[in-house]
Motif scaffolding. Structure first.
Motif, PDB file in Angstrom:
ATOM      1  N   UNK A  66      49.438 -33.891  53.535  1.00 29.24           N
ATOM      2  CA  UNK A  66      49.890 -33.980  52.163  1.00 29.24           C
ATOM      3  C   UNK A  66      50.275 -35.381  51.704  1.00 29.24           C
ATOM      4  N   UNK A  67      49.731 -36.474  52.455  1.00 26.80           N
ATOM      5  CA  UNK A  67      50.124 -37.894  51.960  1.00 26.80           C
ATOM      6  C   UNK A  67      49.303 -38.344  51.106  1.00 26.80           C
ATOM      7  N   UNK A  68      49.031 -39.521  50.856  1.00 24.59           N
ATOM      8  CA  UNK A  68      48.418 -40.229  49.768  1.00 24.59           C
ATOM      9  C   UNK A  68      47.035 -40.786  50.378  1.00 24.59           C
ATOM     10  N   UNK A  83      42.835 -33.024  53.451  1.00 23.68           N
ATOM     11  CA  UNK A  83      43.652 -33.934  52.978  1.00 23.68           C
ATOM     12  C   UNK A  83      43.843 -33.627  51.548  1.00 23.68           C
ATOM     13  N   UNK A  84      45.146 -33.106  51.013  1.00 26.31           N
ATOM     14  CA  UNK A  84      45.355 -32.985  49.510  1.00 26.31           C
ATOM     15  C   UNK A  84      46.794 -33.723  49.415  1.00 26.31           C
ATOM     16  N   UNK A  85      46.917 -34.420  48.427  1.00 21.94           N
ATOM     17  CA  UNK A  85      48.226 -35.298  48.269  1.00 21.94           C
ATOM     18  C   UNK A  85      49.214 -34.255  47.583  1.00 21.94           C
ATOM     19  N   UNK A  88      49.145 -33.159  44.016  1.00 22.26           N
ATOM     20  CA  UNK A  88      47.960 -32.616  43.508  1.00 22.26           C
ATOM     21  C   UNK A  88      47.437 -31.267  44.081  1.00 22.26           C
ATOM     22  N   UNK A  89      48.434 -30.680  45.164  1.00 21.29           N
ATOM     23  CA  UNK A  89      48.295 -29.468  45.563  1.00 21.29           C
ATOM     24  C   UNK A  89      48.184 -28.331  44.659  1.00 21.29           C
ATOM     25  N   UNK A  90      48.683 -28.410  43.630  1.00 26.45           N
ATOM     26  CA  UNK A  90      48.534 -27.028  42.640  1.00 26.45           C
ATOM     27  C   UNK A  90      47.084 -27.116  42.087  1.00 26.45           C
ATOM     28  N   UNK A  91      46.482 -27.999  42.297  1.00 22.75           N
ATOM     29  CA  UNK A  91      45.283 -28.345  41.488  1.00 22.75           C
ATOM     30  C   UNK A  91      44.194 -27.998  42.634  1.00 22.75           C
ATOM     31  N   UNK A  92      44.610 -27.771  43.723  1.00 20.76           N
ATOM     32  CA  UNK A  92      43.454 -27.543  44.597  1.00 20.76           C
ATOM     33  C   UNK A  92      43.709 -26.156  45.574  1.00 20.76           C
ATOM     34  N   UNK A  97      43.638 -21.710  52.642  1.00 23.08           N
ATOM     35  CA  UNK A  97      42.850 -20.651  53.322  1.00 23.08           C
ATOM     36  C   UNK A  97      43.586 -19.610  52.730  1.00 23.08           C
ATOM     37  N   UNK A  98      43.149 -18.261  53.221  1.00 22.28           N
ATOM     38  CA  UNK A  98      43.807 -16.899  52.845  1.00 22.28           C
ATOM     39  C   UNK A  98      45.195 -17.061  53.256  1.00 22.28           C
ATOM     40  N   UNK A  99      45.876 -16.047  52.729  1.00 23.61           N
ATOM     41  CA  UNK A  99      47.286 -15.884  52.754  1.00 23.61           C
ATOM     42  C   UNK A  99      47.803 -15.884  54.136  1.00 23.61           C
ATOM     43  N   UNK A 100      46.966 -14.861  55.064  1.00 23.95           N
ATOM     44  CA  UNK A 100      47.162 -14.646  56.571  1.00 23.95           C
ATOM     45  C   UNK A 100      46.782 -15.729  57.470  1.00 23.95           C
ATOM     46  N   UNK A 101      46.320 -16.902  57.187  1.00 22.10           N
ATOM     47  CA  UNK A 101      45.976 -17.946  58.118  1.00 22.10           C
ATOM     48  C   UNK A 101      47.187 -18.910  58.244  1.00 22.10           C
TER      49      UNK A 101
END
Length: 148
Positions: A66-68, A83-85, A88-92, A97-101
């Motif tokens: 979750x870094x830049x 990689x997702x900052x 921006x996590x809420x936009x991706x 993955x599925x909730x059980x992963x």
């Protein structure tokens, strides 16, 4: 003059009393508090680099950095990481993955990873670990990184 000063002081005090906002305990706030209580009983979800390496080998979790982008370029990423900052996590969400992963989340030192862990728990993920010390601890422990 004294009377005007006293009226002004009383007016300011009254204004302060009436200007206070009412705290509202929303359902969202209750969910976040429940998650905080849950992770606090589980060591705040932290996992050391050694245990994280075992977690990766044994469980094959979704690895989330979750870094830049600048940080990814500077130090690389844990091999296999998505990689997702954090900001921006809420936009991706569709990339998660599925909730059980199981998920291993990390940042540079651990703080943003903790925010991400809390967010993921609120979304419904049950098995989320935050790399204690982040990628810095991972590198200092001698583990491999890959260039982004």
């Amino acid at each position: 003059m004294k009377r005007a000063v006293w009226i002004g002081i009383i007016g300011l005090i009254s204004l302060g009393v009436f200007a206070q906002t009412q705290v509202v305990n929303t359902q969202a706030a209750q969910v976040v508090m429940q998650v905080i209580k849950e992770v606090s009983t589980q060591g705040w979800g932290f996992i050391t680099p050694d245990k994280a390496a075992d977690f990766i080998d044994e469980v094959n979790p979704f690895i989330l950095d979750v870094r830049t982008p600048k940080e990814w370029d500077e130090t690389g990423v844990i091999p296999g990481a998505i990689t997702i900052p954090l900001t921006e996590l809420d936009q991706h969400l569709s990339e998660l993955p599925p909730l059980n992963k199981p998920i291993l989340v990390y940042c540079k030192a651990g703080a943003r990873g903790q925010y991400a862990l809390t967010y993921l728990k609120v979304l419904g993920y049950k098995n989320v670990k935050n790399l204690k010390g982040g990628i810095t601890a991972w590198i200092n422990a001698g583990f491999e990184v890959a260039k982004k």
